[in-house]
Motif scaffolding. Structure first.
Motif, PDB file in Angstrom:
ATOM      1  N   PRO A  45       0.819  -1.239   0.004  1.00  0.00           N
ATOM      2  CA  PRO A  45      -0.103   0.021   0.015  1.00  0.00           C
ATOM      3  C   PRO A  45       0.902   1.257  -0.026  1.00  0.00           C
ATOM      4  O   PRO A  45       1.816   1.549   0.901  1.00  0.00           O
ATOM      5  CB  PRO A  45      -0.880  -0.276   1.438  1.00  0.00           C
ATOM      6  CG  PRO A  45      -0.408  -1.519   1.731  1.00  0.00           C
ATOM      7  CD  PRO A  45       0.708  -2.182   1.069  1.00  0.00           C
ATOM      8  N   GLY A  46       0.682   2.326  -0.833  1.00  0.00           N
ATOM      9  CA  GLY A  46       1.325   3.447  -0.633  1.00  0.00           C
ATOM     10  C   GLY A  46       2.690   3.092  -1.558  1.00  0.00           C
ATOM     11  O   GLY A  46       3.817   3.680  -1.213  1.00  0.00           O
ATOM     12  N   ILE A  47       2.708   2.498  -2.613  1.00  0.00           N
ATOM     13  CA  ILE A  47       3.907   2.068  -3.321  1.00  0.00           C
ATOM     14  C   ILE A  47       4.506   3.049  -3.996  1.00  0.00           C
ATOM     15  O   ILE A  47       5.900   3.153  -4.115  1.00  0.00           O
ATOM     16  CB  ILE A  47       3.672   0.843  -4.499  1.00  0.00           C
ATOM     17  CG1 ILE A  47       4.639   0.354  -5.329  1.00  0.00           C
ATOM     18  CG2 ILE A  47       2.718   1.471  -5.522  1.00  0.00           C
ATOM     19  CD1 ILE A  47       4.357  -0.889  -6.248  1.00  0.00           C
ATOM     20  N   GLY A  50       7.837   3.298  -6.459  1.00  0.00           N
ATOM     21  CA  GLY A  50       8.515   1.999  -6.311  1.00  0.00           C
ATOM     22  C   GLY A  50       9.962   1.964  -5.800  1.00  0.00           C
ATOM     23  O   GLY A  50      10.467   0.978  -6.279  1.00  0.00           O
ATOM     24  N   ARG A  51      10.105   2.959  -5.233  1.00  0.00           N
ATOM     25  CA  ARG A  51      11.533   2.943  -4.690  1.00  0.00           C
ATOM     26  C   ARG A  51      12.112   1.604  -3.984  1.00  0.00           C
ATOM     27  O   ARG A  51      13.029   1.132  -3.953  1.00  0.00           O
ATOM     28  CB  ARG A  51      11.924   4.052  -3.352  1.00  0.00           C
ATOM     29  CG  ARG A  51      12.172   5.357  -4.285  1.00  0.00           C
ATOM     30  CD  ARG A  51      12.608   6.515  -3.073  1.00  0.00           C
ATOM     31  NE  ARG A  51      12.087   6.144  -1.872  1.00  0.00           N
ATOM     32  CZ  ARG A  51      12.762   6.208  -0.702  1.00  0.00           C
ATOM     33  NH1 ARG A  51      14.067   6.671  -0.946  1.00  0.00           N
ATOM     34  NH2 ARG A  51      12.243   5.957   0.219  1.00  0.00           N
ATOM     35  N   THR A  52      10.982   1.129  -3.080  1.00  0.00           N
ATOM     36  CA  THR A  52      11.334  -0.278  -2.407  1.00  0.00           C
ATOM     37  C   THR A  52      10.831  -1.256  -3.414  1.00  0.00           C
ATOM     38  O   THR A  52      11.669  -2.307  -3.388  1.00  0.00           O
ATOM     39  CB  THR A  52      10.472  -0.495  -1.214  1.00  0.00           C
ATOM     40  OG1 THR A  52      10.587   1.064  -0.504  1.00  0.00           O
ATOM     41  CG2 THR A  52      11.043  -1.296  -0.192  1.00  0.00           C
ATOM     42  N   VAL A  66      -0.572  -0.624  -4.113  1.00  0.00           N
ATOM     43  CA  VAL A  66      -1.894   0.296  -4.376  1.00  0.00           C
ATOM     44  C   VAL A  66      -1.442   1.661  -4.120  1.00  0.00           C
ATOM     45  O   VAL A  66      -0.568   1.864  -3.114  1.00  0.00           O
ATOM     46  CB  VAL A  66      -2.787  -0.134  -3.069  1.00  0.00           C
ATOM     47  CG1 VAL A  66      -3.816   0.915  -2.777  1.00  0.00           C
ATOM     48  CG2 VAL A  66      -3.141  -1.585  -3.439  1.00  0.00           C
ATOM     49  N   ASP A  67      -1.837   2.583  -4.828  1.00  0.00           N
ATOM     50  CA  ASP A  67      -1.714   3.900  -4.242  1.00  0.00           C
ATOM     51  C   ASP A  67      -2.625   5.074  -4.702  1.00  0.00           C
ATOM     52  O   ASP A  67      -3.202   4.651  -5.710  1.00  0.00           O
ATOM     53  CB  ASP A  67      -0.377   4.315  -5.064  1.00  0.00           C
ATOM     54  CG  ASP A  67       0.583   5.765  -4.239  1.00  0.00           C
ATOM     55  OD1 ASP A  67       1.397   5.492  -3.532  1.00  0.00           O
ATOM     56  OD2 ASP A  67      -0.142   6.859  -4.244  1.00  0.00           O
ATOM     57  N   ILE A  68      -2.837   6.011  -3.890  1.00  0.00           N
ATOM     58  CA  ILE A  68      -4.059   7.158  -4.186  1.00  0.00           C
ATOM     59  C   ILE A  68      -3.382   7.957  -5.375  1.00  0.00           C
ATOM     60  O   ILE A  68      -4.517   8.386  -5.999  1.00  0.00           O
ATOM     61  CB  ILE A  68      -3.899   7.800  -2.958  1.00  0.00           C
ATOM     62  CG1 ILE A  68      -5.776   8.273  -2.668  1.00  0.00           C
ATOM     63  CG2 ILE A  68      -2.939   8.953  -2.532  1.00  0.00           C
ATOM     64  CD1 ILE A  68      -5.875   8.878  -1.228  1.00  0.00           C
ATOM     65  N   ALA A  92      -6.118   3.301  -5.553  1.00  0.00           N
ATOM     66  CA  ALA A  92      -6.874   3.272  -4.399  1.00  0.00           C
ATOM     67  C   ALA A  92      -6.435   3.783  -2.962  1.00  0.00           C
ATOM     68  O   ALA A  92      -5.187   4.014  -3.057  1.00  0.00           O
ATOM     69  CB  ALA A  92      -7.295   1.481  -4.242  1.00  0.00           C
ATOM     70  N   ASP A  93      -7.463   3.648  -2.031  1.00  0.00           N
ATOM     71  CA  ASP A  93      -6.994   4.191  -0.665  1.00  0.00           C
ATOM     72  C   ASP A  93      -6.634   3.065   0.069  1.00  0.00           C
ATOM     73  O   ASP A  93      -7.296   2.076   0.138  1.00  0.00           O
ATOM     74  CB  ASP A  93      -8.412   4.796  -0.261  1.00  0.00           C
ATOM     75  CG  ASP A  93      -7.848   5.602   1.081  1.00  0.00           C
ATOM     76  OD1 ASP A  93      -6.918   5.317   1.788  1.00  0.00           O
ATOM     77  OD2 ASP A  93      -8.745   6.673   1.480  1.00  0.00           O
ATOM     78  N   ALA A  94      -5.522   3.187   0.790  1.00  0.00           N
ATOM     79  CA  ALA A  94      -4.765   1.791   1.357  1.00  0.00           C
ATOM     80  C   ALA A  94      -5.563   1.720   3.026  1.00  0.00           C
ATOM     81  O   ALA A  94      -5.620   0.615   3.482  1.00  0.00           O
ATOM     82  CB  ALA A  94      -3.440   2.366   1.925  1.00  0.00           C
ATOM     83  N   SER A  95      -6.602   2.811   3.181  1.00  0.00           N
ATOM     84  CA  SER A  95      -7.594   2.489   4.394  1.00  0.00           C
ATOM     85  C   SER A  95      -8.699   1.495   3.998  1.00  0.00           C
ATOM     86  O   SER A  95      -9.164   1.107   4.956  1.00  0.00           O
ATOM     87  CB  SER A  95      -8.078   4.066   4.724  1.00  0.00           C
ATOM     88  OG  SER A  95      -7.147   4.810   4.725  1.00  0.00           O
TER      89      SER A  95
HETATM   90  C1  LIG Z   1       6.354   9.317   1.511  1.00  0.00           C
HETATM   91  S1  LIG Z   1       5.210   8.383  -0.108  1.00  0.00           S
HETATM   92  C2  LIG Z   1       6.173   6.819  -0.379  1.00  0.00           C
HETATM   93  C3  LIG Z   1       6.269   6.130  -1.599  1.00  0.00           C
HETATM   94  C4  LIG Z   1       7.132   4.904  -1.427  1.00  0.00           C
HETATM   95  N1  LIG Z   1       6.452   3.823  -0.467  1.00  0.00           N
HETATM   96  C5  LIG Z   1       8.669   5.253  -1.003  1.00  0.00           C
HETATM   97  O1  LIG Z   1       8.806   4.875  -0.070  1.00  0.00           O
HETATM   98  O2  LIG Z   1       9.227   5.718  -1.675  1.00  0.00           O
HETATM   99  C6  LIG Z   1       3.732   8.032   0.172  1.00  0.00           C
HETATM  100  C7  LIG Z   1       2.666   7.276  -0.780  1.00  0.00           C
HETATM  101  O3  LIG Z   1       1.823   7.026  -0.044  1.00  0.00           O
HETATM  102  C8  LIG Z   1       0.538   7.445  -1.060  1.00  0.00           C
HETATM  103  N2  LIG Z   1      -0.414   7.634  -0.262  1.00  0.00           N
HETATM  104  C9  LIG Z   1      -0.886   8.526   0.472  1.00  0.00           C
HETATM  105  N3  LIG Z   1      -1.864   8.492   1.208  1.00  0.00           N
HETATM  106  C10 LIG Z   1      -2.342   7.050   0.725  1.00  0.00           C
HETATM  107  C11 LIG Z   1      -3.669   6.247   0.887  1.00  0.00           C
HETATM  108  N4  LIG Z   1      -4.702   6.829   2.004  1.00  0.00           N
HETATM  109  N5  LIG Z   1      -3.715   5.212   0.239  1.00  0.00           N
HETATM  110  C12 LIG Z   1      -2.850   4.916  -0.655  1.00  0.00           C
HETATM  111  N6  LIG Z   1      -1.678   5.492  -0.919  1.00  0.00           N
HETATM  112  C13 LIG Z   1      -1.337   6.659  -0.038  1.00  0.00           C
HETATM  113  C14 LIG Z   1       1.128   8.717  -1.852  1.00  0.00           C
HETATM  114  O4  LIG Z   1       0.690   9.033  -2.844  1.00  0.00           O
HETATM  115  C15 LIG Z   1       2.339   8.337  -1.765  1.00  0.00           C
HETATM  116  O5  LIG Z   1       2.779   7.642  -3.141  1.00  0.00           O
END
Ligand SMILES: C[S@@+](CC[C@H](N)C(=O)[O-])C[C@H]1O[C@@H](n2cnc3c(N)ncnc32)[C@H](O)[C@@H]1O
Length: 267
Positions: A45-47, A50-52, A66-68, A92-95
């Motif tokens: 969630p919150g990919i 794609g750094r990781t 999944v990412d918003i 989508a929303d990770a919540s």
């Molecule tokens: C700080 S970045 C981290 C990205 C990645 N995981 C990394 O480490 O590089 C946060 C990510 O979470 C996503 N994000 C924020 N709120 C979210 C939510 N409610 N559901 C899904 N993704 C969300 C953002 O769009 C963003 O891509």
């Protein structure tokens, strides 16, 4: 569905560099921690960009992101040229995850939990979609001491101008979704929790490079005030740095780390 990451997507990787050797080292560590087999299924969630995820995807594991923010995932697609069969990306929303219970061997998050409006709901969704025998990895790519010092000073200089209504990141949930406080929440839920340093590396940046990075406004702290005020404060911040360090060419060296909170037996 949009958030402030849409606007900074093209700047994200340059402003949070993870050297490729370190990235591979982190991947080796992750695969070992979760005892990965060719059948292991990952969810992130919150990919983001794609750094990781990228090196894990390139090694052929089934990976769902999944990412918003579509813009953040578009950056990941750009790096891959075309989306491989082992990768599924969903906006989508990770919540509120759209997956059935117990579907993934590994759920991984990096710097996402603090963005969720309700930490407990986010964790409960991760727990629901994770197999009882699975692993949840809460990853953190920690800033160097110099980056923390810079951010702390800039934050202090911005504070008098800050308008609450302009805050772009959500209020951090209590308890903190990172480190020891997160570990305590998970232990109370019956999980086994271990903290692992996946990689340590030395970062060298000049004062000027650090300042230039902030000028691009790629970090949450840069969005706490309107643009004109931000650049006014940046001019004051440059002067402050000159007084403190003597020159923008001074090289600052400090250690960055990639930490993982490894959660298992979280059925
Ligand atoms: C700080 S970045 C981290 C990205 C990645 N995981 C990394 O480490 O590089 C946060 C990510 O979470 C996503 N994000 C924020 N709120 C979210 C939510 N409610 N559901 C899904 N993704 C969300 C953002 O769009 C963003 O891509």
């Amino acid at each position: 569905m949009s958030n402030y990451y849409d606007g900074i997507a093209p700047l994200y990787d340059v402003s949070r560099p993870l050297p490729s050797l370190i990235s591979e080292q982190v991947t080796d560590c992750i695969l070992e921690l979760v005892k990965a087999t060719p059948e292991t299924k990952f969810l992130e969630p919150g990919i983001g960009t794609g750094r990781t995820a990228l090196p894990i995807i390139k090694r052929g594991y089934s990976y769902t992101g999944v990412d918003i923010s579509k813009e953040m995932m578009d950056e990941l697609k750009r790096k891959l040229h075309e989306v491989p069969d082992n990768l599924t990306l969903i906006q989508a929303d990770a919540s509120s995850l759209m997956f059935e219970d117990d579907g993934f061997d590994v759920v991984l998050t990096t710097h996402v939990l603090h963005l969720l409006p309700n930490l407990f709901q986010g964790l409960s969704e991760i727990r629901r979609v994770l197999k009882p025998s699975g692993y949840y990895l809460a990853c953190e790519n920690l800033q160097t001491q110099h980056q923390k010092d810079f951010e702390g000073q800039l934050r202090a200089m911005l504070a008098p101008y800050q308008e609450k209504s302009l805050q772009t990141t959500q209020v951090i949930s209590y308890p903190s979704p990172y480190g020891e406080e997160l570990a305590q929440v998970l232990i109370q839920q019956g999980a086994t929790v271990e903290r692992v340093t996946a990689a340590r590396w030395q970062v060298e940046q000049t004062v000027g490079e650090l300042l230039d990075a902030y000028e691009l406004r790629p970090y949450g702290v840069c969005w706490l005030v309107p643009e004109n005020i931000f650049f006014q404060v940046m001019r004051e911040f440059r002067k402050w740095c000159l007084e403190r360090y003597g020159s923008e060419d001074v090289v600052l060296a400090s250690e960055a780390t990639f930490e993982i909170t490894v959660v298992s037996n979280w059925a």
